[in-house]
Design a protein around this motif. Sequence first.
Motif, PDB file in Angstrom:
ATOM      1  N   SER A 251      33.999  57.258  41.457  1.00 21.99           N
ATOM      2  CA  SER A 251      32.661  57.475  40.885  1.00 21.99           C
ATOM      3  C   SER A 251      32.117  56.208  40.244  1.00 21.99           C
ATOM      4  O   SER A 251      30.901  56.080  40.038  1.00 21.99           O
ATOM      5  CB  SER A 251      32.706  58.606  39.848  1.00 21.99           C
ATOM      6  N   GLN A 252      33.001  55.267  39.945  1.00 20.45           N
ATOM      7  CA  GLN A 252      32.603  53.992  39.354  1.00 20.45           C
ATOM      8  C   GLN A 252      32.477  52.894  40.415  1.00 20.45           C
ATOM      9  O   GLN A 252      32.369  51.719  40.088  1.00 20.45           O
ATOM     10  CB  GLN A 252      33.619  53.567  38.295  1.00 20.45           C
ATOM     11  N   GLY A 253      32.495  53.308  41.665  1.00 19.89           N
ATOM     12  CA  GLY A 253      32.326  52.359  42.749  1.00 19.89           C
ATOM     13  C   GLY A 253      33.596  51.646  43.171  1.00 19.89           C
ATOM     14  O   GLY A 253      33.528  50.642  43.891  1.00 19.89           O
ATOM     15  N   LEU A 254      34.747  52.142  42.756  1.00 20.58           N
ATOM     16  CA  LEU A 254      36.010  51.496  43.110  1.00 20.58           C
ATOM     17  C   LEU A 254      36.688  52.235  44.259  1.00 20.58           C
ATOM     18  O   LEU A 254      36.727  53.468  44.285  1.00 20.58           O
ATOM     19  CB  LEU A 254      36.964  51.468  41.910  1.00 20.58           C
ATOM     20  N   SER A 255      37.252  51.491  45.177  1.00 18.68           N
ATOM     21  CA  SER A 255      38.093  52.073  46.226  1.00 18.68           C
ATOM     22  C   SER A 255      39.497  52.274  45.665  1.00 18.68           C
ATOM     23  O   SER A 255      39.802  51.841  44.544  1.00 18.68           O
ATOM     24  CB  SER A 255      38.144  51.143  47.437  1.00 18.68           C
ATOM     25  N   ILE A 256      40.370  52.896  46.447  1.00 16.16           N
ATOM     26  CA  ILE A 256      41.759  53.041  46.008  1.00 16.16           C
ATOM     27  C   ILE A 256      42.387  51.661  45.832  1.00 16.16           C
ATOM     28  O   ILE A 256      43.144  51.426  44.877  1.00 16.16           O
ATOM     29  CB  ILE A 256      42.567  53.892  47.008  1.00 16.16           C
ATOM     30  N   TYR A 257      42.044  50.744  46.715  1.00 15.10           N
ATOM     31  CA  TYR A 257      42.576  49.381  46.583  1.00 15.10           C
ATOM     32  C   TYR A 257      42.118  48.758  45.266  1.00 15.10           C
ATOM     33  O   TYR A 257      42.920  48.134  44.552  1.00 15.10           O
ATOM     34  CB  TYR A 257      42.106  48.518  47.758  1.00 15.10           C
ATOM     35  N   ASP A 258      40.846  48.957  44.913  1.00 10.87           N
ATOM     36  CA  ASP A 258      40.330  48.427  43.644  1.00 10.87           C
ATOM     37  C   ASP A 258      41.022  49.092  42.455  1.00 10.87           C
ATOM     38  O   ASP A 258      41.328  48.436  41.449  1.00 10.87           O
ATOM     39  CB  ASP A 258      38.823  48.669  43.547  1.00 10.87           C
ATOM     40  N   ALA A 259      41.250  50.393  42.564  1.00 10.75           N
ATOM     41  CA  ALA A 259      41.893  51.126  41.471  1.00 10.75           C
ATOM     42  C   ALA A 259      43.310  50.621  41.233  1.00 10.75           C
ATOM     43  O   ALA A 259      43.754  50.475  40.087  1.00 10.75           O
ATOM     44  CB  ALA A 259      41.907  52.626  41.766  1.00 10.75           C
ATOM     45  N   VAL A 260      44.030  50.338  42.315  1.00 13.35           N
ATOM     46  CA  VAL A 260      45.384  49.781  42.182  1.00 13.35           C
ATOM     47  C   VAL A 260      45.301  48.383  41.579  1.00 13.35           C
ATOM     48  O   VAL A 260      46.138  48.000  40.735  1.00 13.35           O
ATOM     49  CB  VAL A 260      46.090  49.744  43.555  1.00 13.35           C
ATOM     50  N   ASN A 261      44.299  47.629  41.956  1.00 13.71           N
ATOM     51  CA  ASN A 261      44.064  46.296  41.387  1.00 13.71           C
ATOM     52  C   ASN A 261      43.882  46.394  39.875  1.00 13.71           C
ATOM     53  O   ASN A 261      44.537  45.671  39.099  1.00 13.71           O
ATOM     54  CB  ASN A 261      42.819  45.696  42.045  1.00 13.71           C
ATOM     55  N   LEU A 262      43.005  47.318  39.447  1.00 14.29           N
ATOM     56  CA  LEU A 262      42.771  47.498  38.011  1.00 14.29           C
ATOM     57  C   LEU A 262      44.039  47.985  37.307  1.00 14.29           C
ATOM     58  O   LEU A 262      44.359  47.532  36.196  1.00 14.29           O
ATOM     59  CB  LEU A 262      41.628  48.488  37.797  1.00 14.29           C
ATOM     60  N   ALA A 263      44.778  48.888  37.941  1.00 17.80           N
ATOM     61  CA  ALA A 263      46.012  49.409  37.341  1.00 17.80           C
ATOM     62  C   ALA A 263      47.035  48.300  37.145  1.00 17.80           C
ATOM     63  O   ALA A 263      47.807  48.315  36.170  1.00 17.80           O
ATOM     64  CB  ALA A 263      46.591  50.515  38.213  1.00 17.80           C
ATOM     65  N   SER A 264      47.053  47.324  38.041  1.00 18.33           N
ATOM     66  CA  SER A 264      48.005  46.217  37.903  1.00 18.33           C
ATOM     67  C   SER A 264      47.674  45.366  36.672  1.00 18.33           C
ATOM     68  O   SER A 264      48.577  44.831  36.023  1.00 18.33           O
ATOM     69  CB  SER A 264      48.009  45.354  39.168  1.00 18.33           C
ATOM     70  N   ILE A 265      46.386  45.259  36.339  1.00 18.23           N
ATOM     71  CA  ILE A 265      45.992  44.527  35.132  1.00 18.23           C
ATOM     72  C   ILE A 265      46.349  45.336  33.891  1.00 18.23           C
ATOM     73  O   ILE A 265      46.849  44.789  32.894  1.00 18.23           O
ATOM     74  CB  ILE A 265      44.476  44.218  35.164  1.00 18.23           C
ATOM     75  N   VAL A 266      46.112  46.649  33.933  1.00 20.70           N
ATOM     76  CA  VAL A 266      46.494  47.521  32.820  1.00 20.70           C
ATOM     77  C   VAL A 266      48.002  47.428  32.583  1.00 20.70           C
ATOM     78  O   VAL A 266      48.465  47.416  31.436  1.00 20.70           O
ATOM     79  CB  VAL A 266      46.076  48.981  33.102  1.00 20.70           C
TER      80      VAL A 266
END
Length: 383
Positions: A251-266
């Motif tokens: 819903s925030q415009g992120l793909s699953i790949y983007d979500a995993v990217n963000l999770a790696s930073i978290v």
Amino acid sequence: MPPRKQVTYSQRPNHAARSAHARGEREFRTYDTSYIRPKQSKGPKIFAAVLAVVVIGGLVWGGLTLFNSCSGTPAELLAEGQEATVVVEQGSGAKAIGEQLVEKKLVGSASDFTKRVNEMGVESQLKPGTYTFAGGTSLDDIVRQLAAGPDMGNALTIPEGYKLSDIATAVATASEGRITAEAFTAAASDASVYAASYSFLADAGTNSLEGFLFPKTYAVADDATADSLVRMMLDQFQKETAGLDWSYPQSQGLSIYDAVNLASIVEKESSGDEQIRAQVAAVFYNRLETTGEPSYGFLQSDATTAYEVGHDPTPEEVHAETPYSTYTNKGLPPTPICSPSLDCLKAVCAPDQESLGKYFFFYFEGDSYYFTETYEDHMGTFS
């Protein structure tokens, strides 16, 4: 005239009568009276005989059972020199495991097994996996091995937060050099090779599999290859994330790949506390907003530059014009920076709702995290 008194034959008072009575009695004893006697039933004798057999049989069986239970070596157990394989499924309790051990002739009684498990206090420690037991293995040794876990041969442990280069080195070590770090890195260098088998790689393009090699402990079989290990880790990612709801990041415009990217930073910017991870994820979502103050859109994570330079970055390095600098580039870095834990993936899928739209800054001191709404408040915490 009064009636005569009725008397029996044997009651005659005179001698003649008594003599005649005695003589008649002697003669009567010589007669064969068997044909007029009632016949006796054979039922009681038969019943008594059957009852005797049952009682004697029960005593013999009870004695044998007592002997076997005392000897502890029932004839049906697996002989020494033989082996049996037992597969313990995830979630199997002591009762189910005990029944399988009885079926494999490794123990004589499932109840004895469960009782011993309880006595040793390991009922919650029995681990799933494939076990091979030799005949004659003691009950205690079986319980101990089930609590210790299956023999995994060469185990490959991928901790949460490992980079692809770290994983490749670990693979080389676990395989004792049979699979080199270079070979594993090459196998994991192009996600498009595996995209047809794993739908979550649809947006990964030709980037590496950084971020998708799930952190876990794996068994490295003697015939394992770089490709088989990559697929094992991707299978684990698919299994672990099957229950995740990706709707919020999407819903925030992120793909699953983007979500995993963000999770790696978290993963790199937060502690192991689930609440803290959810709050840090919310801060990064807030920063990804492209409207508002000039700082919006910049994640400003030192961890992304650390991934690029390979060490804790200096202030000059985090502000340098490089692909992974999230101080000079808006949005996410080009790729994930590590393999995130399931908790971090959950945090990105469900960030802390109270922190969304509220906190834009945080810092941590030891295990304590501090969240602030403005840059001034953030800087005020250091004065």
